[in-house]
Write a protein that holds these residues in place. Sequence first.
Motif, PDB file in Angstrom:
ATOM      1  N   LEU A 186       0.915  -1.307   0.150  1.00 20.47           N
ATOM      2  CA  LEU A 186      -0.114   0.041   0.036  1.00 20.47           C
ATOM      3  C   LEU A 186       0.876   1.205   0.078  1.00 20.47           C
ATOM      4  CD1 LEU A 186      -3.283   0.676   1.891  1.00 20.47           C
ATOM      5  CD2 LEU A 186      -1.270   2.290   2.009  1.00 20.47           C
ATOM      6  N   LYS A 187       0.720   2.292  -0.779  1.00 18.61           N
ATOM      7  CA  LYS A 187       1.563   3.325  -1.117  1.00 18.61           C
ATOM      8  C   LYS A 187       0.431   4.688  -1.194  1.00 18.61           C
ATOM      9  CE  LYS A 187       4.483   5.549  -4.385  1.00 18.61           C
ATOM     10  NZ  LYS A 187       5.155   5.566  -5.929  1.00 18.61           N
ATOM     11  N   MET A 188       1.005   5.459  -0.404  1.00 15.22           N
ATOM     12  CA  MET A 188       0.254   6.698  -0.234  1.00 15.22           C
ATOM     13  C   MET A 188       1.306   8.014  -0.592  1.00 15.22           C
ATOM     14  SD  MET A 188      -2.690   6.520   2.909  1.00 15.22           S
ATOM     15  CE  MET A 188      -1.365   6.252   4.182  1.00 15.22           C
ATOM     16  N   ILE A 189       0.447   9.085  -1.109  1.00 15.45           N
ATOM     17  CA  ILE A 189       1.324  10.048  -1.524  1.00 15.45           C
ATOM     18  C   ILE A 189       0.775  11.393  -0.864  1.00 15.45           C
ATOM     19  CG2 ILE A 189       2.402  11.448  -3.514  1.00 15.45           C
ATOM     20  CD1 ILE A 189       1.788   8.807  -5.175  1.00 15.45           C
ATOM     21  N   PHE A 190       1.500  12.073  -0.118  1.00 17.91           N
ATOM     22  CA  PHE A 190       1.026  13.298   0.543  1.00 17.91           C
ATOM     23  C   PHE A 190       1.723  14.677  -0.037  1.00 17.91           C
ATOM     24  CE2 PHE A 190       0.630   9.825   3.346  1.00 17.91           C
ATOM     25  CZ  PHE A 190      -0.712  10.015   3.758  1.00 17.91           C
ATOM     26  N   SER A 191       0.888  15.744  -0.070  1.00 14.79           N
ATOM     27  CA  SER A 191       1.664  16.923  -0.419  1.00 14.79           C
ATOM     28  C   SER A 191       2.305  17.735   0.864  1.00 14.79           C
ATOM     29  CB  SER A 191       0.470  18.169  -0.671  1.00 14.79           C
ATOM     30  OG  SER A 191       0.905  19.378  -0.621  1.00 14.79           O
ATOM     31  N   LEU A 192       3.761  18.077   0.662  1.00 13.47           N
ATOM     32  CA  LEU A 192       4.588  18.450   1.878  1.00 13.47           C
ATOM     33  C   LEU A 192       3.740  19.732   2.219  1.00 13.47           C
ATOM     34  CD1 LEU A 192       8.110  17.671   0.730  1.00 13.47           C
ATOM     35  CD2 LEU A 192       6.968  16.757   2.543  1.00 13.47           C
ATOM     36  N   LYS A 193       3.368  20.640   1.318  1.00 12.85           N
ATOM     37  CA  LYS A 193       2.923  21.944   1.610  1.00 12.85           C
ATOM     38  C   LYS A 193       1.641  21.852   2.532  1.00 12.85           C
ATOM     39  CE  LYS A 193       1.585  26.362  -0.647  1.00 12.85           C
ATOM     40  NZ  LYS A 193       1.182  27.096  -1.702  1.00 12.85           N
ATOM     41  N   THR A 194       0.473  20.956   2.055  1.00 10.71           N
ATOM     42  CA  THR A 194      -0.821  21.121   2.524  1.00 10.71           C
ATOM     43  C   THR A 194      -0.972  19.738   3.559  1.00 10.71           C
ATOM     44  OG1 THR A 194      -1.841  19.831   0.695  1.00 10.71           O
ATOM     45  CG2 THR A 194      -1.846  22.409   0.632  1.00 10.71           C
ATOM     46  N   ARG A 195       0.082  18.635   3.242  1.00  9.76           N
ATOM     47  CA  ARG A 195      -0.099  17.418   4.125  1.00  9.76           C
ATOM     48  C   ARG A 195      -1.215  16.753   3.623  1.00  9.76           C
ATOM     49  NH1 ARG A 195       3.777  17.794   8.374  1.00  9.76           N
ATOM     50  NH2 ARG A 195       2.798  16.161   9.439  1.00  9.76           N
ATOM     51  N   ARG A 196      -1.916  17.134   2.726  1.00  8.39           N
ATOM     52  CA  ARG A 196      -3.145  16.298   2.187  1.00  8.39           C
ATOM     53  C   ARG A 196      -2.874  14.965   1.388  1.00  8.39           C
ATOM     54  NH1 ARG A 196      -6.924  20.552  -0.735  1.00  8.39           N
ATOM     55  NH2 ARG A 196      -7.537  18.503  -1.809  1.00  8.39           N
ATOM     56  N   LEU A 197      -3.814  14.209   1.554  1.00  4.93           N
ATOM     57  CA  LEU A 197      -3.438  12.927   0.789  1.00  4.93           C
ATOM     58  C   LEU A 197      -3.601  13.265  -0.821  1.00  4.93           C
ATOM     59  CD1 LEU A 197      -3.076   9.818   0.538  1.00  4.93           C
ATOM     60  CD2 LEU A 197      -5.400   9.665   0.811  1.00  4.93           C
ATOM     61  N   LEU A 198      -2.744  12.903  -1.778  1.00  2.89           N
ATOM     62  CA  LEU A 198      -2.942  13.063  -3.174  1.00  2.89           C
ATOM     63  C   LEU A 198      -3.195  11.970  -3.905  1.00  2.89           C
ATOM     64  CD1 LEU A 198       0.220  15.316  -3.623  1.00  2.89           C
ATOM     65  CD2 LEU A 198      -2.106  16.126  -3.308  1.00  2.89           C
ATOM     66  N   GLY A 199      -2.627  10.721  -3.199  1.00  2.00           N
ATOM     67  CA  GLY A 199      -3.170   9.558  -4.047  1.00  2.00           C
ATOM     68  C   GLY A 199      -2.847   8.266  -3.468  1.00  2.00           C
ATOM     69  N   VAL A 200      -3.630   7.161  -3.329  1.00  2.00           N
ATOM     70  CA  VAL A 200      -3.484   6.067  -2.795  1.00  2.00           C
ATOM     71  C   VAL A 200      -3.478   4.855  -3.816  1.00  2.00           C
ATOM     72  CG1 VAL A 200      -5.888   5.817  -2.192  1.00  2.00           C
ATOM     73  CG2 VAL A 200      -4.428   4.330  -1.015  1.00  2.00           C
ATOM     74  N   HIS A 201      -2.465   3.974  -3.329  1.00  2.00           N
ATOM     75  CA  HIS A 201      -2.234   2.860  -4.742  1.00  2.00           C
ATOM     76  C   HIS A 201      -1.923   1.633  -4.027  1.00  2.00           C
ATOM     77  CE1 HIS A 201      -1.974   6.193  -7.423  1.00  2.00           C
ATOM     78  NE2 HIS A 201      -1.005   6.812  -6.500  1.00  2.00           N
ATOM     79  N   ILE A 202      -2.809   0.681  -4.447  1.00  3.79           N
ATOM     80  CA  ILE A 202      -2.334  -0.866  -3.417  1.00  3.79           C
ATOM     81  C   ILE A 202      -2.373  -1.884  -4.540  1.00  3.79           C
ATOM     82  CG2 ILE A 202      -3.643  -2.240  -1.875  1.00  3.79           C
ATOM     83  CD1 ILE A 202      -5.383   0.059  -1.120  1.00  3.79           C
ATOM     84  N   VAL A 203      -1.602  -2.847  -4.358  1.00  2.00           N
ATOM     85  CA  VAL A 203      -1.378  -4.204  -5.171  1.00  2.00           C
ATOM     86  C   VAL A 203      -1.414  -5.232  -4.068  1.00  2.00           C
ATOM     87  CG1 VAL A 203       1.121  -3.983  -5.304  1.00  2.00           C
ATOM     88  CG2 VAL A 203      -0.182  -5.491  -6.643  1.00  2.00           C
ATOM     89  N   GLY A 204      -2.359  -6.147  -4.158  1.00  2.00           N
ATOM     90  CA  GLY A 204      -2.375  -7.229  -3.221  1.00  2.00           C
ATOM     91  C   GLY A 204      -3.929  -7.776  -2.879  1.00  2.00           C
ATOM     92  N   GLU A 205      -3.995  -8.654  -1.822  1.00  2.00           N
ATOM     93  CA  GLU A 205      -5.147  -9.057  -1.545  1.00  2.00           C
ATOM     94  C   GLU A 205      -6.070  -8.216  -1.047  1.00  2.00           C
ATOM     95  OE1 GLU A 205      -7.948 -12.288  -0.943  1.00  2.00           O
ATOM     96  OE2 GLU A 205      -5.877 -12.465  -1.819  1.00  2.00           O
ATOM     97  N   GLY A 206      -7.204  -8.076  -1.593  1.00  2.00           N
ATOM     98  CA  GLY A 206      -8.224  -7.229  -0.800  1.00  2.00           C
ATOM     99  C   GLY A 206      -8.136  -5.780  -1.634  1.00  2.00           C
ATOM    100  N   ALA A 207      -7.138  -5.531  -2.538  1.00  2.00           N
ATOM    101  CA  ALA A 207      -6.822  -3.961  -3.010  1.00  2.00           C
ATOM    102  C   ALA A 207      -8.198  -3.289  -3.242  1.00  2.00           C
ATOM    103  CB  ALA A 207      -5.822  -4.155  -3.871  1.00  2.00           C
ATOM    104  N   THR A 208      -9.129  -3.936  -3.979  1.00  2.00           N
ATOM    105  CA  THR A 208     -10.241  -3.397  -4.381  1.00  2.00           C
ATOM    106  C   THR A 208     -11.154  -2.916  -3.534  1.00  2.00           C
ATOM    107  OG1 THR A 208     -11.185  -5.482  -5.142  1.00  2.00           O
ATOM    108  CG2 THR A 208     -10.142  -4.054  -6.802  1.00  2.00           C
ATOM    109  N   GLU A 209     -11.073  -3.448  -2.330  1.00  2.00           N
ATOM    110  CA  GLU A 209     -12.014  -2.975  -1.227  1.00  2.00           C
ATOM    111  C   GLU A 209     -11.255  -1.962  -0.216  1.00  2.00           C
ATOM    112  OE1 GLU A 209     -15.014  -4.097  -0.480  1.00  2.00           O
ATOM    113  OE2 GLU A 209     -15.224  -6.006  -1.708  1.00  2.00           O
ATOM    114  N   LEU A 210      -9.682  -2.489   0.056  1.00  2.00           N
ATOM    115  CA  LEU A 210      -9.202  -1.426   1.009  1.00  2.00           C
ATOM    116  C   LEU A 210      -9.093   0.018   0.326  1.00  2.00           C
ATOM    117  CD1 LEU A 210      -6.145  -3.661   1.833  1.00  2.00           C
ATOM    118  CD2 LEU A 210      -7.876  -2.682   3.564  1.00  2.00           C
ATOM    119  N   VAL A 211      -9.108   0.172  -1.035  1.00  5.81           N
ATOM    120  CA  VAL A 211      -8.908   1.628  -1.796  1.00  5.81           C
ATOM    121  C   VAL A 211      -9.940   2.466  -1.198  1.00  5.81           C
ATOM    122  CG1 VAL A 211     -10.217   1.327  -3.627  1.00  5.81           C
ATOM    123  CG2 VAL A 211      -8.394   2.735  -3.938  1.00  5.81           C
TER     124      VAL A 211
END
Length: 468
Positions: free
Chosen positions: A395-420
Motif C-alpha cells: 500500500l502506497k500513499m502520496i502526501f503534499s508537503l505543503k498542505t499535508r493532504r493525501l494526493l493518491g493511494v495505490h494498492i497491489v495485493g489481496e483485497g486491494a479493490t476493497e481497501l482503496v
Amino acid sequence: MFQYDLVVVGSGPAGRRGAIQAAKLGKKVLVIEQGKRVGGVSVHTGTIPSKTLRETALNLSGWRERGFYGRAYRVKEEISAEDLRRRLLITLDHEVEVLEHQFARNRVQHIRGRASFVDPSRLQVIKDDGETMQVSCASVLLAVGTKPFRPDYIPFDGKTVIDSDELLDIEELPRSMVVIGAGVIGIEYATIFSALDTAVTLLDPKSTMLDFIDKEIVEDFTYQLRDRNMKLLLGQKADKVETLDNGKVALTLDNGRHLTTDMVLFAAGRMGATDALNLAAAGLDADSRGRLKVNPETFQTSVPNIYAAGDVVGFPSLASTSMEQGRIAARVAIGAIAKEPPKYFPYGIYAVPEISTCGLSEEEVKERGIPYECGIARFRETSRGHIMGLETGLLKMIFSLKTRRLLGVHIVGEGATELVHIGQAVLNLKGTVEYFVENTFNYPTLAEAYKIAGLDAWNRMGDIKSEL
C-alpha cells in the motif's frame, strides 16, 4: 407527442442505471436490449463473469492458503472448465433476476431486439421473431458497450484461438496459454489462468503495461508475476498465428521467435458496439474504434437529444464509472439537475493479485511540480497479513508537503479493490496525513496498512504540531 421520454439502448451498467434514474423521476422509459437476457456485457461476458471466474479459481486452487501449505497445495486436485462454469451460471442467474426485478419495480419497460436510428428521435427495432417496430422519444441514451476487437490476421476458431467473450465457453482448461494484449482484460485473464497452474505467456507490442497505474505498483505487480513463472514478452508482436494439425497453436513473433501453445487468447482491445445503430441517420459519427465523443460533464453527443455513456465513450471503461455516467446522462436528458460527482473515483484491476488506485500517481505529482512525500506499507508488516499467510502486498500513499493532504493511494495485493475506498473517502474529504496517524483501525486488519504507511510518511514529513 413522443411515446417515451427516454429510450435507452443497452442494459449494461450505464443503461440500467440511467433507465432506473429517469423512471424514479416519473418519466416513461424503454430499454432495448439485443442480448438474450438483460444485463449487457457487464453481466454476461465482462465484469461479473471474469470476477466470478477469478473467485472460483482462487477458491478451488487453494491459492490464498499456499503461503501456509506450499505451492503444491490444492483444494480440488482436478479443476475442470465445468467447475468454473457451474458457479458462473448461478451468479449470472442471480444478477439477471435482480435487474429484472429493478426494472419491474420502477416500471421500466424493456424489449429484446436490435435497434437502429431512423432519425434523432425515432428508432427501428427488429425483434427476435422478425417483427419490426418503431419507437419515438424525446431523448436517447446510447449505452451499447463494446465488443472484442477481432483483427483479420488472427484465425479465431472458438476453441484454441479465442477472444475474451469466447473464453467463458471453453470445454477444458489448457495446460499452456498465450495471451495477446497486456491491457486490463488480458492481464486479468492471464493471471487467473496462471493461478490455475496453466503455463501463461503474456505478449504485447508495447514495452510497458498499465501505464496509467503508479510505476512502483506496476513494478511490484510485475515481480510477483515473474516470481510465479509467468512469461512476460513485452515489446514483442505476433506476426503470424496458425492452428496446427495436432491441435496446438503456433505463433511467430516479429523478432523471429516461435511459440507453441494449447490456446491463444486475443485480448488486445475492444470496439464500441455501434456499427448496427445507423448513426448516420441520427447525424452521429463514431471513431475508428466505434466510440462516441461526448461532453464529459453531461455525456451529451453532438446531437442535442442523444446521449452516450459507459464503455462506448472510452476511458475509464469501468462498470462503476459507467453507472454514474448513465445516471448523470439520464438526469440531464430529462431536464433534472445533475450534481458534479466527487473528483476522485477508484480504479480496480481484478488480476491475481488485485490492483486498485485512486488519485494522483507519483509520476503525475512530479509532472505537476508538487513537493511530496510517500508512505509505504507491506501487508506482511500487519498482523492480519501474517494470519492470512500473505508474503506480498503493498500500500502506497502520496502526501503534499505543503498542505499535508493525501494526493493518491495505490494498492497491489489481496483485497486491494476493497481497501482503496478508505483512501478514496479521505481524498474526497481533503484529509491529511494526520488522519491516518491519529485514527484507530480495527485490529487485526489489512486496513492497518494505512496507519503504517501514514506513519512512514509522517516520520519524514515531521510533526506539524511541534513546528507551530
